[in-house]
Design a protein around this motif. Structure first.
Motif, PDB file in Angstrom:
ATOM      1  N   MET A   1       0.836  -1.181   0.000  1.00 26.19           N
ATOM      2  CA  MET A   1       0.000   0.000   0.000  1.00 26.19           C
ATOM      3  C   MET A   1       0.884   1.250   0.000  1.00 26.19           C
ATOM      4  O   MET A   1       1.957   1.243   0.591  1.00 26.19           O
ATOM      5  N   PRO A   2       0.390   2.300  -0.623  1.00 26.69           N
ATOM      6  CA  PRO A   2       1.193   3.522  -0.741  1.00 26.69           C
ATOM      7  C   PRO A   2       1.224   4.351   0.544  1.00 26.69           C
ATOM      8  O   PRO A   2       0.329   4.281   1.379  1.00 26.69           O
ATOM      9  N   ARG A   3       2.272   5.141   0.666  1.00 30.28           N
ATOM     10  CA  ARG A   3       2.435   6.058   1.795  1.00 30.28           C
ATOM     11  C   ARG A   3       2.128   7.475   1.307  1.00 30.28           C
ATOM     12  O   ARG A   3       2.564   7.880   0.227  1.00 30.28           O
ATOM     13  N   TYR A   4       1.388   8.230   2.129  1.00 29.97           N
ATOM     14  CA  TYR A   4       1.023   9.611   1.820  1.00 29.97           C
ATOM     15  C   TYR A   4       1.507  10.524   2.939  1.00 29.97           C
ATOM     16  O   TYR A   4       1.527  10.137   4.108  1.00 29.97           O
ATOM     17  N   PHE A   5       1.875  11.742   2.556  1.00 30.54           N
ATOM     18  CA  PHE A   5       2.415  12.722   3.486  1.00 30.54           C
ATOM     19  C   PHE A   5       1.490  13.942   3.512  1.00 30.54           C
ATOM     20  O   PHE A   5       1.083  14.432   2.459  1.00 30.54           O
ATOM     21  N   PHE A   6       1.196  14.430   4.710  1.00 29.23           N
ATOM     22  CA  PHE A   6       0.245  15.525   4.894  1.00 29.23           C
ATOM     23  C   PHE A   6       0.974  16.749   5.441  1.00 29.23           C
ATOM     24  O   PHE A   6       1.454  16.738   6.579  1.00 29.23           O
ATOM     25  N   ASP A   7       1.063  17.785   4.633  1.00 29.46           N
ATOM     26  CA  ASP A   7       1.687  19.038   5.050  1.00 29.46           C
ATOM     27  C   ASP A   7       0.580  20.004   5.460  1.00 29.46           C
ATOM     28  O   ASP A   7      -0.399  20.181   4.726  1.00 29.46           O
ATOM     29  N   ILE A   8       0.742  20.627   6.624  1.00 29.51           N
ATOM     30  CA  ILE A   8      -0.307  21.456   7.207  1.00 29.51           C
ATOM     31  C   ILE A   8       0.213  22.869   7.442  1.00 29.51           C
ATOM     32  O   ILE A   8       1.308  23.057   7.977  1.00 29.51           O
ATOM     33  N   ASP A   9      -0.593  23.865   7.082  1.00 35.11           N
ATOM     34  CA  ASP A   9      -0.314  25.264   7.393  1.00 35.11           C
ATOM     35  C   ASP A   9      -1.521  25.784   8.163  1.00 35.11           C
ATOM     36  O   ASP A   9      -2.606  25.923   7.600  1.00 35.11           O
ATOM     37  N   ASP A  10      -1.333  26.050   9.463  1.00 32.64           N
ATOM     38  CA  ASP A  10      -2.452  26.508  10.288  1.00 32.64           C
ATOM     39  C   ASP A  10      -2.488  28.025  10.433  1.00 32.64           C
ATOM     40  O   ASP A  10      -3.200  28.576  11.260  1.00 32.64           O
ATOM     41  N   GLY A  11      -1.697  28.726   9.623  1.00 36.99           N
ATOM     42  CA  GLY A  11      -1.650  30.174   9.683  1.00 36.99           C
ATOM     43  C   GLY A  11      -0.591  30.680  10.647  1.00 36.99           C
ATOM     44  O   GLY A  11      -0.219  31.841  10.614  1.00 36.99           O
TER      45      GLY A  11
ATOM     46  N   ASN B   1      -4.902   3.049   1.771  1.00 35.44           N
ATOM     47  CA  ASN B   1      -5.268   2.209   0.633  1.00 35.44           C
ATOM     48  C   ASN B   1      -5.046   2.883  -0.711  1.00 35.44           C
ATOM     49  O   ASN B   1      -4.562   2.264  -1.650  1.00 35.44           O
ATOM     50  N   ASP B   2      -5.443   4.170  -0.815  1.00 38.84           N
ATOM     51  CA  ASP B   2      -5.382   4.839  -2.110  1.00 38.84           C
ATOM     52  C   ASP B   2      -5.515   6.349  -1.939  1.00 38.84           C
ATOM     53  O   ASP B   2      -5.641   6.860  -0.827  1.00 38.84           O
ATOM     54  N   ARG B   3      -5.504   7.058  -3.066  1.00 36.13           N
ATOM     55  CA  ARG B   3      -5.587   8.519  -3.068  1.00 36.13           C
ATOM     56  C   ARG B   3      -6.876   9.016  -2.444  1.00 36.13           C
ATOM     57  O   ARG B   3      -6.883  10.049  -1.785  1.00 36.13           O
ATOM     58  N   GLU B   4      -7.961   8.335  -2.663  1.00 38.53           N
ATOM     59  CA  GLU B   4      -9.250   8.761  -2.104  1.00 38.53           C
ATOM     60  C   GLU B   4      -9.210   8.728  -0.572  1.00 38.53           C
ATOM     61  O   GLU B   4      -9.736   9.637   0.084  1.00 38.53           O
ATOM     62  N   HIS B   5      -8.591   7.716  -0.002  1.00 35.99           N
ATOM     63  CA  HIS B   5      -8.461   7.667   1.456  1.00 35.99           C
ATOM     64  C   HIS B   5      -7.564   8.812   1.959  1.00 35.99           C
ATOM     65  O   HIS B   5      -7.808   9.370   3.030  1.00 35.99           O
ATOM     66  N   ALA B   6      -6.552   9.159   1.192  1.00 33.74           N
ATOM     67  CA  ALA B   6      -5.694  10.288   1.559  1.00 33.74           C
ATOM     68  C   ALA B   6      -6.495  11.591   1.521  1.00 33.74           C
ATOM     69  O   ALA B   6      -6.359  12.436   2.410  1.00 33.74           O
ATOM     70  N   ARG B   7      -7.344  11.763   0.519  1.00 36.41           N
ATOM     71  CA  ARG B   7      -8.197  12.949   0.417  1.00 36.41           C
ATOM     72  C   ARG B   7      -9.109  13.040   1.634  1.00 36.41           C
ATOM     73  O   ARG B   7      -9.221  14.086   2.277  1.00 36.41           O
ATOM     74  N   GLN B   8      -9.755  11.950   1.979  1.00 31.17           N
ATOM     75  CA  GLN B   8     -10.662  11.930   3.128  1.00 31.17           C
ATOM     76  C   GLN B   8      -9.913  12.240   4.421  1.00 31.17           C
ATOM     77  O   GLN B   8     -10.415  12.974   5.279  1.00 31.17           O
TER      78      GLN B   8
ATOM     79  N   SER C   1      -1.907  19.962   2.222  1.00 31.34           N
ATOM     80  CA  SER C   1      -1.650  19.298   0.944  1.00 31.34           C
ATOM     81  C   SER C   1      -1.199  17.879   1.219  1.00 31.34           C
ATOM     82  O   SER C   1      -0.699  17.559   2.296  1.00 31.34           O
ATOM     83  N   VAL C   2      -1.403  17.043   0.219  1.00 31.26           N
ATOM     84  CA  VAL C   2      -1.009  15.633   0.296  1.00 31.26           C
ATOM     85  C   VAL C   2       0.056  15.392  -0.751  1.00 31.26           C
ATOM     86  O   VAL C   2      -0.099  15.794  -1.912  1.00 31.26           O
ATOM     87  N   ARG C   3       1.139  14.727  -0.330  1.00 34.79           N
ATOM     88  CA  ARG C   3       2.186  14.298  -1.256  1.00 34.79           C
ATOM     89  C   ARG C   3       2.198  12.775  -1.323  1.00 34.79           C
ATOM     90  O   ARG C   3       1.900  12.109  -0.335  1.00 34.79           O
ATOM     91  N   ASP C   4       2.546  12.267  -2.479  1.00 34.57           N
ATOM     92  CA  ASP C   4       2.676  10.816  -2.608  1.00 34.57           C
ATOM     93  C   ASP C   4       4.099  10.393  -2.280  1.00 34.57           C
ATOM     94  O   ASP C   4       4.919  11.211  -1.856  1.00 34.57           O
ATOM     95  N   GLU C   5       4.405   9.127  -2.474  1.00 32.02           N
ATOM     96  CA  GLU C   5       5.722   8.581  -2.114  1.00 32.02           C
ATOM     97  C   GLU C   5       6.877   9.204  -2.888  1.00 32.02           C
ATOM     98  O   GLU C   5       8.011   9.182  -2.438  1.00 32.02           O
ATOM     99  N   THR C   6       6.586   9.772  -4.044  1.00 35.07           N
ATOM    100  CA  THR C   6       7.633  10.410  -4.840  1.00 35.07           C
ATOM    101  C   THR C   6       7.853  11.859  -4.432  1.00 35.07           C
ATOM    102  O   THR C   6       8.755  12.510  -4.951  1.00 35.07           O
ATOM    103  N   GLY C   7       7.013  12.370  -3.513  1.00 33.00           N
ATOM    104  CA  GLY C   7       7.109  13.759  -3.092  1.00 33.00           C
ATOM    105  C   GLY C   7       6.264  14.703  -3.921  1.00 33.00           C
ATOM    106  O   GLY C   7       6.271  15.908  -3.700  1.00 33.00           O
ATOM    107  N   THR C   8       5.522  14.156  -4.869  1.00 34.43           N
ATOM    108  CA  THR C   8       4.664  14.964  -5.727  1.00 34.43           C
ATOM    109  C   THR C   8       3.383  15.346  -4.992  1.00 34.43           C
ATOM    110  O   THR C   8       2.717  14.482  -4.419  1.00 34.43           O
ATOM    111  N   ARG C   9       3.065  16.636  -5.003  1.00 31.52           N
ATOM    112  CA  ARG C   9       1.822  17.097  -4.389  1.00 31.52           C
ATOM    113  C   ARG C   9       0.662  16.635  -5.264  1.00 31.52           C
ATOM    114  O   ARG C   9       0.625  16.918  -6.456  1.00 31.52           O
TER     115      ARG C   9
END
Length: 78
Positions: free
Chosen positions: A1-11, A24-31, A56-64
């Protein structure tokens, strides 16, 4: 299963996720990132009337692959 990274800016802080989570997938990362923004807003909003939270969400390659923002603008009516 893929790894996703969540970058947060709270102001106040811009936090880059270096660990990520396996989902599991991109949709789960979106949720997950939308739920994270909602929780962050719930925790922080009592301290002010105007605020924007970004993520924002990045995938395993670092692509947003996904971006989201939640904005509250409020104030007393004269």
């Amino acid at each position: 299963m893929p790894r996703y990274f969540f970058d947060i800016d709270d102001g106040v802080r811009d936090l880059r996720d270096n660990e990520g989570v396996i989902l599991n997938d991109r949709e789960h990362a979106r949720q997950e990132v939308i739920a994270t923004l909602a929780q962050l807003a719930n925790d922080k909003l009592p301290n002010g009337n105007n605020h924007t939270f970004k993520a924002s969400v990045r995938d395993e390659t670092g692509t947003r692959i996904y971006e989201a923002a939640l904005t509250l603008t409020s104030g007393w009516v004269p």
